[in-house]
Design a protein around this motif. Structure first.
Motif, PDB file in Angstrom:
ATOM      1  N   ASP A   1     -12.208  -4.704  -4.804  1.00  0.00           N
ATOM      2  CA  ASP A   1     -11.218  -4.964  -3.743  1.00  0.00           C
ATOM      3  C   ASP A   1     -10.762  -3.659  -3.102  1.00  0.00           C
ATOM      4  O   ASP A   1     -10.583  -3.574  -1.875  1.00  0.00           O
ATOM      5  CB  ASP A   1     -10.018  -5.720  -4.307  1.00  0.00           C
ATOM      6  CG  ASP A   1     -10.308  -7.186  -4.569  1.00  0.00           C
ATOM      7  OD1 ASP A   1     -11.293  -7.687  -3.986  1.00  0.00           O
ATOM      8  OD2 ASP A   1      -9.583  -7.816  -5.358  1.00  0.00           O
ATOM      9  N   VAL A   2     -10.570  -2.645  -3.940  1.00  0.00           N
ATOM     10  CA  VAL A   2     -10.189  -1.318  -3.433  1.00  0.00           C
ATOM     11  C   VAL A   2     -11.285  -0.765  -2.521  1.00  0.00           C
ATOM     12  O   VAL A   2     -11.024  -0.249  -1.427  1.00  0.00           O
ATOM     13  CB  VAL A   2      -9.933  -0.357  -4.615  1.00  0.00           C
ATOM     14  CG1 VAL A   2      -9.854   1.088  -4.125  1.00  0.00           C
ATOM     15  CG2 VAL A   2      -8.650  -0.733  -5.343  1.00  0.00           C
ATOM     16  N   ILE A   3     -12.536  -0.901  -2.978  1.00  0.00           N
ATOM     17  CA  ILE A   3     -13.661  -0.385  -2.188  1.00  0.00           C
ATOM     18  C   ILE A   3     -13.799  -1.161  -0.878  1.00  0.00           C
ATOM     19  O   ILE A   3     -14.040  -0.582   0.180  1.00  0.00           O
ATOM     20  CB  ILE A   3     -14.958  -0.456  -3.014  1.00  0.00           C
ATOM     21  CG1 ILE A   3     -14.860   0.466  -4.235  1.00  0.00           C
ATOM     22  CG2 ILE A   3     -16.163  -0.079  -2.174  1.00  0.00           C
ATOM     23  CD1 ILE A   3     -16.031   0.369  -5.193  1.00  0.00           C
ATOM     24  N   LYS A   4     -13.624  -2.480  -0.960  1.00  0.00           N
ATOM     25  CA  LYS A   4     -13.690  -3.302   0.258  1.00  0.00           C
ATOM     26  C   LYS A   4     -12.667  -2.831   1.276  1.00  0.00           C
ATOM     27  O   LYS A   4     -12.956  -2.711   2.473  1.00  0.00           O
ATOM     28  CB  LYS A   4     -13.401  -4.772  -0.089  1.00  0.00           C
ATOM     29  CG  LYS A   4     -14.569  -5.539  -0.645  1.00  0.00           C
ATOM     30  CD  LYS A   4     -14.137  -6.987  -0.869  1.00  0.00           C
ATOM     31  CE  LYS A   4     -15.102  -7.698  -1.802  1.00  0.00           C
ATOM     32  NZ  LYS A   4     -14.658  -9.072  -2.104  1.00  0.00           N
ATOM     33  N   SER A   5     -11.451  -2.584   0.808  1.00  0.00           N
ATOM     34  CA  SER A   5     -10.385  -2.135   1.704  1.00  0.00           C
ATOM     35  C   SER A   5     -10.749  -0.807   2.364  1.00  0.00           C
ATOM     36  O   SER A   5     -10.537  -0.614   3.555  1.00  0.00           O
ATOM     37  CB  SER A   5      -9.079  -1.993   0.914  1.00  0.00           C
ATOM     38  OG  SER A   5      -8.050  -1.492   1.720  1.00  0.00           O
ATOM     39  N   ALA A   6     -11.349   0.093   1.577  1.00  0.00           N
ATOM     40  CA  ALA A   6     -11.706   1.414   2.108  1.00  0.00           C
ATOM     41  C   ALA A   6     -12.792   1.304   3.169  1.00  0.00           C
ATOM     42  O   ALA A   6     -12.704   1.920   4.235  1.00  0.00           O
ATOM     43  CB  ALA A   6     -12.161   2.329   0.975  1.00  0.00           C
TER      44      ALA A   6
END
Length: 1423
Positions: A348-353
């Motif tokens: 989820d963190v990577i998706k946001s980035a």
């Protein structure tokens, strides 16, 4: 108004940060309301209490909240003014703070000061707000009190370090820290920072965490740098605080260089960090990257993150197994382990980035793209590609391209994809629609490996995702099946077949979608219909799925409807569907472990259903010979590939055997009588003794009866009541009979072996002199008769090819000879038909009939659709009666003959076979040697070659031309298409040894031939027909070897053993070695073995196939330099060999073959420039000086006919090789500059030699090549060479000027070529002129810029060139002067005005001695 707005703002901030205080205030206020009367107002004479009371706050004792009687801002203002105006100011502040310290000694009082105040009812109503600040917070808002209050709080805080919560469940330390958040103004930020950092150093870990995460809300921007430095030091000392520290650093305004250091520190620790800390750490890393270092950071990140191993502890694996067993239909919420939750959070963190930072997504794709090794690719890479594909729509095409390249190169394989889905299915499940969209895109590809990957995406999405996704998968597959694209339909059906086996219960839930395909059967091929009905029948009649009667009913309805249709296309669908369904219904389930014996056996009722269905098919197809033949073939395929229940098999065998005998078999001693057009004889019997009980095949009478029944003629001597069976059904019916007997008796064919040697009732087939006198109808009858006999013999060979007894082998070989002989006879009949047609056409033309070319074309088109092989001769009106051309037509008609099974090629094992002729006492009377002769060998090799081309050649290489029948390439291979490519390759590998034997025998034949004729293989003593047959066998063998080793399936790990075994066969022909030899050794020995054949190669086409065979084998080797040298050496030998000439004294080397071999030579030679110089500088002058029809002595393949091929390849390869030269930079070493300059000198010299050849060879194709590749070479010179000359001019002045002078002469000739094209008004040439002239003008400008850069502008002179032809003669035109002044000088006029212009022609240009720079002049002339 201002004060109210400030209050509102501060309240909003406070509401975000003091949730704990708010939630815990309610029970306190309830208590307060209950005991409001009991609790008293704080009565104290201290200055602290008095001042507060004056300012508007009433302190309460016990658990009651302090009361605020005025507005918060009014209180702060009142207290501030009271303190400032107090007589003892500033001492009053110390007394006030001292009073506060005394007051908060009591824990309840301290708590009340930290909690929000209670407003009086009237104030609360008037303000319209239900929340107010605490007393401490209000006091901190007064500047003169703030430092002392902060000091007091920090002194008080250590008392509560190890007392997390009091009796009211209130966390006092957290409450104290919250007082410092969101202050309107910090009086001494530096002091506050120092105090906080000191506090962090001594506080317990949980409080450290709270304080650190609160820092952004406490400190001002000016303190961020100092805090960042302190936190980075703390990060090194205490790794347990990594998460809060990085979380805070992401929120502070810090110097990028500082963040870079912190990020590197974290990256170094990445491999040892706990999984639960990863999301915050990755967030910090991704937020701290810059556009310059994104790729570097991402590359390092993907190398250090290996989520596959840290996600799969035993606990998670167990939960995964549990989830799989439930089919993933239910939510996995409570079963997710903490590790899996962390992974989901991480992604989820990577998706946001990547959603908000385009550079991160692009860098991630680039990092994966730059990974070359197969082993370096991880599950994480594949998940990231899926995530970016689903998150960032702008990068979809980029990801699609990267993924395709990775699949083609074998970097991403099935095992990696399976691991990705099994490890991260929870992450991928949310991207189901994007994954299906990607799969759909991949299925549209022409590359089989990419299509396979797309099908795997569908398969694993169905296997690992929930019910909704499974429904989407099936829907997508159904869409592919109805698309009409052949490759898509095949792949989608194969996936459905796998899914039915993989998870039948889940597929049953989606059966209604699959059933919908029954409405779209028009554009589906027979093989695809077979697969579809197999899927539906498996779902409908599976023993595990009792509730599937609705599918059975629908299938019965569709099949009956199709069978009753009068249109053959629909009847075909009904037959295939019915037979496939019957096969599933009657399948032998006795070996199924999941079924009891009672359920496994076929019940009487089920057996009746099967037999009634088959009888229905039989009755519906018996009126049409084509339909009956199809029914028999379908049934035969079913028996061959599926194991039927014994009951059903027994019924089939009994019925078929009786019907076949009644229809086709008669006594051989009773010759049929009737009004036949030809005398009936029993021919092609293999038994040479008379017997009373012999049998024969009743072919000619049946064919005659059918033709007369069609024409309405009288009935023959056969009884009128007897049902006639079409002779078209003879071969299909026998195939069904043979397979049924074979299955019933475990491969034993003794029951029907009499059909192998029994004669056939025919007539004399050899045409002789009567051929020309035959009528068209008689010739057509004879063609049909021969055609049916051929098909009978082909099925006989199919049936008995695997018999092991020498006698049976001999008979099979004899039948094979009969096939070859009959084909030659059929060719004669076809040749006669073509001659007859040619005479009719010529007569029509001489009679003045208006037969237009369009009529002829329409006739040819109609003949393409004619399924009768005797009419195939109409495909080419130019064909005469020559046998070789007729054989080509027969070769094109292979689809209409019965297909040979792959097992037939076991005959290649036969060397010499002895046939025993026995007398009645079974004693040997005589022996006859039966050998597999060259014609039979060629027949088998041609068929095998066609089969391999159909099965192993990638679809992209055999793409069907536009507007052609898309199914045409599979016609004639219907049985073969039901096997996989792996099966075919495995079967052919069994034949490698005998094929090597035949290859060596043919090699020896040509060696001996050359020795007898003193090296001339086509000398006068050679038997021409035998020579051509052996040459064709040689070519076919090499073609088969090439097709086999070029198979793309060898790149898959499961097929590596097949490759090893094949190479071992080849290498063992030289010497017997161990089976465990390394791959490189096997490759080397195999190449050495095949290289030995080069001396006996009889034709140029064979030479090309040998070269290509060696190339595909050497592609699998790592020693690229040595391999290229071997290929180049061999190619040069073939180019320098004198090849036998073809008809009409014209070379039999086709231009395409010569082009291919020449390209191979130049691409593999060590120095392309030297090779080009040798051909153009040695071979071509020899050709120029030789007689008209002669060739170059060095390169005999170089003739006046083939010069254009040599010229085109040399120009193309020269341009390609100079494009690969890097332009270089000024920073390169001196040696590199000299090497590149030398290389360009050689390239320009080669270009000059080639360009000047157009003065001798000025045909249109040569000039076209010169214009096209001349421009490309000049463009490459501009881009690759001119930057090199910029910084080489000073040190290598003479060399650079010499290079440019040489190039100037070449470009001048190109200018003359432009003039030549215009004067001849050849549009095919003039279309290249504008671009060429533009490029030449750019070169002038570029040379001038280079000289100006090197302070040598005086060397640049600009002059006008006159229009000249290729021989240098001036082209006179009416307006030559005007055109000279006006045309093509427009772009250069400004330069000409600044330079010393000369008006004379080429001869007057400044010479090289004056350092005239002059690639320029060549372009400044007029047209």
């Amino acid at each position: 108004m201002v004060s109210k707005r400030r209050l509102s703002k501060s309240e909003d901030k406070e509401s975000l940060t003091e949730d704990a205080s708010k939630t815990r205030k309610q029970p306190l206020s309830k208590k307060t309301k209950k005991s409001h009367i009991a609790n008293e107002v704080e009565e104290n004479d201290s200055i602290f209490v008095k001042l507060l009371k004056i300012s508007g706050i009433i302190l309460k004792t016990g658990e009651s909240q302090n009361q605020l009687a005025v507005d918060q801002i009014a209180f702060q203002k009142k207290l501030f003014q009271t303190l400032r105006r107090h007589p003892s100011y500033p001492k009053i502040i110390e007394e006030f703070v001292s009073g506060l310290e005394s007051y908060i000694e009591d824990e309840d009082s301290f708590r009340n000061c930290l909690l929000s105040c209670e407003r009086l009812q009237d104030e609360e109503a008037s303000m319209g707000a239900s929340y107010s600040k605490s007393l401490i917070k209000l006091l901190l808002g007064i500047d003169i009190l703030q430092p002392a209050i902060i000091k007091t709080l920090f002194e008080k805080l250590p008392e509560y370090f190890f007392e997390n919560k009091n009796s009211d469940e209130i966390n006092i330390p957290r409450l104290i820290v919250s007082q410092l958040k969101w202050l309107d103004r910090v009086v001494d930020g530096k002091d506050l920072t120092t105090k906080i950092m000191q506090l962090i150093s001594i506080a317990p870990e949980n409080l450290q965490h709270d304080i650190i995460t609160s820092l952004p809300e406490i400190l001002g921007d000016s303190q961020h740098a100092d805090v960042g430095k302190e936190l980075s030091d703390l990060l090194i000392e205490n790794t347990s605080l990594t998460v809060p520290i990085l979380d805070v650093l992401s929120s502070l305004r810090l110097d990028p260089n500082f963040l870079l250091k912190v990020r590197q520190l974290v990256m170094d620790k990445l491999s040892s960090i706990r999984l639960e800390d990863l999301p915050v750490i990755i967030k910090f890393i991704l937020h701290s990257v810059t556009a310059m270092d994104t790729l570097e950071v991402i590359s390092e990140l993907r190398e250090k993150l290996d989520l596959q191993h840290c996600v799969l502890p035993s606990r998670l694996q167990a939960s995964q197994v549990k989830l799989k067993s439930k089919g993933r239909a239910s939510s996995s919420g409570n079963q997710e382990s903490s590790g899996q939750s962390c992974i989901i959070l991480l992604f989820d963190v990577i998706k946001s980035a990547i959603r908000y930072e385009k550079t991160i997504s692009e860098a991630w794709i680039k990092a994966i793209e730059n990974t070359a090794s197969v082993s370096e690719h991880k599950v994480f890479d594949l998940v990231m590609l899926f995530i970016i594909y689903s998150t960032n729509t702008q990068t979809k095409k980029y990801i699609d391209r990267v993924l395709r390249n990775k699949i083609r190169s074998g970097c991403i394989q099935e095992q990696l994809l399976q691991s990705t889905f099994s490890v991260h299915y929870l992450v991928l499940k949310d991207m189901c629609s994007s994954i299906l969209s990607l799969a759909q895109s991949l299925l549209h590809s022409l590359d089989q490996s990419i299509i396979s990957f797309g099908s795997l995406l569908y398969k694993y999405a169905f296997k690992f995702f929930d019910t909704y996704c499974q429904q989407e998968v099936v829907g997508a597959l159904v869409t592919h099946i109805c698309s009409g694209n052949e490759a898509e339909v095949d792949t989608a059906l194969d996936v459905l077949l796998e899914l039915v086996v993989l998870n039948p219960s889940a597929m049953m839930m989606n059966a209604v979608f699959v059933k919908g395909i029954l409405d779209y059967l028009d554009n589906i091929s027979p093989q695809q219909i077979r697969k579809l009905f197999y899927v539906l029948s498996t779902l409908a009649f599976s023993k595990q799925n009792e509730a599937s009667s609705h599918i059975q009913d629908d299938m019965h309805l569709v099949i009956r409807k199709q069978l009753s249709s009068t249109v053959f296309k629909y009847k075909l669908i009904g037959i295939i569907g019915a037979v496939t369904m019957a096969g599933i219904m009657a399948a032998d389930r006795s070996e199924s472990p999941s079924l009891t014996q009672e359920r496994a056996n076929l019940s009487d009722e089920q057996c009746t259903q099967v037999t009634s269905l088959l009888q229905l098919v039989h009755s519906c197809s018996e009126q049409s010979p084509q339909a009956s033949a199809l029914y028999y073939d379908e049934f035969a395929n079913l028996i061959q590939h599926e194991k039927l229940d014994p009951k059903a098999l027994e019924w089939v065998g009994h019925t078929i055997c009786n019907d076949f005998q009644d229809a086709f078999v008669v006594d051989s001693c009773v010759v049929p009588e009737g009004d036949f057009p030809f005398p009936v004889k029993a021919l092609y019997g293999l038994e040479e003794y008379d017997t009373q009980d012999g049998i024969a095949i009743n072919l000619l009478p049946l064919l005659f009866s059918q033709d007369f029944a069609k024409d309405g003629g009288p009935v023959t001597s056969q009884e009128s009541g007897q049902k006639l069976v079409s002779p078209l059904c003879l071969a299909p019916y026998f195939r069904l009979l043979r397979l049924c007997v074979e299955r019933q008796h475990n491969g034993n064919l003794e029951e029907i072996d009499g059909l192998l040697d029994c004669p056939i009732f025919l007539t004399d087939l050899e045409p002789g002199e009567k051929l020309e006198s035959m009528s068209a109808k008689e010739r057509s009858f004879m063609c049909s008769l021969i055609f049916l006999t051929l098909n009978w013999f082909r099925e006989i060979v199919n049936a008995f090819c695997q018999e092991t007894s020498p006698e049976m082998k001999g008979k099979v070989l004899t039948r094979l000879k009969h096939i070859v002989e009959l084909q030659i006879i059929l060719e004669k009949y076809l040749a006669a038909k073509i001659r007859k047609k040619g005479k009719i056409e010529r007569k029509q033309k001489t009679d003045g009939s208006k037969t237009s070319s369009s009529d002829t074309l329409s006739e040819e088109k109609n003949s393409e659709c004619d399924p009768t092989p005797s009419h195939r001769g109409q495909l080419n009106k130019e064909f005469t009666g020559k046998e070789e051309k007729t054989s080509l037509l027969l070769h094109n008609s292979h689809a209409f003959f019965r297909e040979l099974d792959i097992e037939v090629f076991s005959i290649l094992h036969c060397g010499l076979v002895t046939k025993f002729i026995l007398d009645t006492e079974m004693h040997t009377e005589a022996t006859e040697v039966v050998q597999l002769g060259p014609p039979e060998l060629l027949f088998l090799l041609e068929d095998l070659s066609q089969k391999l081309e159909s099965m192993l050649t990638p679809p992209i290489a055999r793409r069907v031309p536009f507007l052609k029948n898309k199914g045409s390439r599979n016609i004639g291979f219907s049985h073969l298409q039901q096997r996989s490519a792996q099966e075919i390759v495995h079967c052919v590998f069994q034949l490698l040894t005998p094929m090597c034997n035949h290859l060596e025998n043919i090699h020896n034949y040509f060696q001996c031939l050359a020795a007898e004729n003193h090296g001339v293989v086509d000398g006068p003593g050679v038997k021409v027909q035998e020579y051509h047959i052996m040459s064709s066998c040689y070519q076919r063998l090499l073609q088969i070897f090439h097709g086999l080793f070029a198979w793309s399936g060898f790149s898959q790990p499961e097929n590596q053993n097949l490759l090893y075994s094949a190479l071992h066969v080849l290498s063992s022909r030289l010497k017997q070695g161990e089976h465990s030899q390394p791959l490189e050794e096997l490759l080397s020995q195999s190449v050495h073995y095949l290289q030995n054949f080069h001396q006996s190669i009889p034709s140029f086409q064979c030479a090309l196939y040998l070269i290509r065979l060696l190339m595909v084998i050497l592609e699998k080797s790592t020693a690229s330099a040595q391999n290229k040298e071997k290929i180049a050496s061999l190619a040069r030998q073939f180019l320098c060999r004198v090849w036998p000439s073809g008809d009409k004294e014209k070379s039999n080397i086709s231009n395409d073959q010569l082009h291919a071999l020449l390209c191979i030579y130049l691409e593999h030679t060590e120095s392309i420039l030297k090779a080009i110089e040798e051909i153009a500088g040695v071979g071509v002058p020899e050709l120029i000086n030789s007689p008209k029809d002669a060739s170059s002595s060095t390169f005999p393949t170089l003739t006046r006919h083939t010069f254009v091929v040599f010229f085109r390849v040399m120009m193309a390869e020269l341009e390609k090789t100079v494009k690969k030269i890097e332009p270089g930079t000024a920073a390169d070493s001196q040696q590199i500059h000299e090497e590149k300059l030398l290389y360009w000198n050689m390239a320009v010299r080669d270009f000059s030699i080639l360009i000047n050849l157009i003065k001798v060879f000025d045909s249109h194709p040569v000039l076209h090549v010169c214009l096209k590749y001349g421009r490309l070479f000049v463009e490459a010179f501009l881009k690759q060479c001119m930057p090199l000359l910029d910084f080489s001019f000073r040190k290598h002045r003479e060399d650079v000027l010499s290079l440019l002078e040489t190039f100037q002469l070449d470009t001048r000739l190109l200018h003359h070529l432009c003039g030549h094209s215009k004067i001849h008004q050849d549009t095919r040439l003039t279309q290249h002129v504008p671009l060429l002239k533009k490029t030449l003008e750019l070169l002038v400008c570029r040379v001038k810029a280079m000289l100006t850069l090197n302070n040598c502008r005086e060397a640049f002179w600009l002059g006008n060139l006159k229009n000249r032809d290729l021989q240098g003669e001036e082209i006179k035109s009416q307006n030559s002067q005007e055109s000279t002044a006006d045309e093509s000088e427009d772009d250069m006029s400004s330069q000409a005005s600044k330079s010393k212009a000369t008006e004379d022609g080429e001869e007057d240009e400044v010479s090289a001695g004056e350092k005239e720079q002059d690639s320029d002049e060549s372009y400044d002339d007029s047209d």
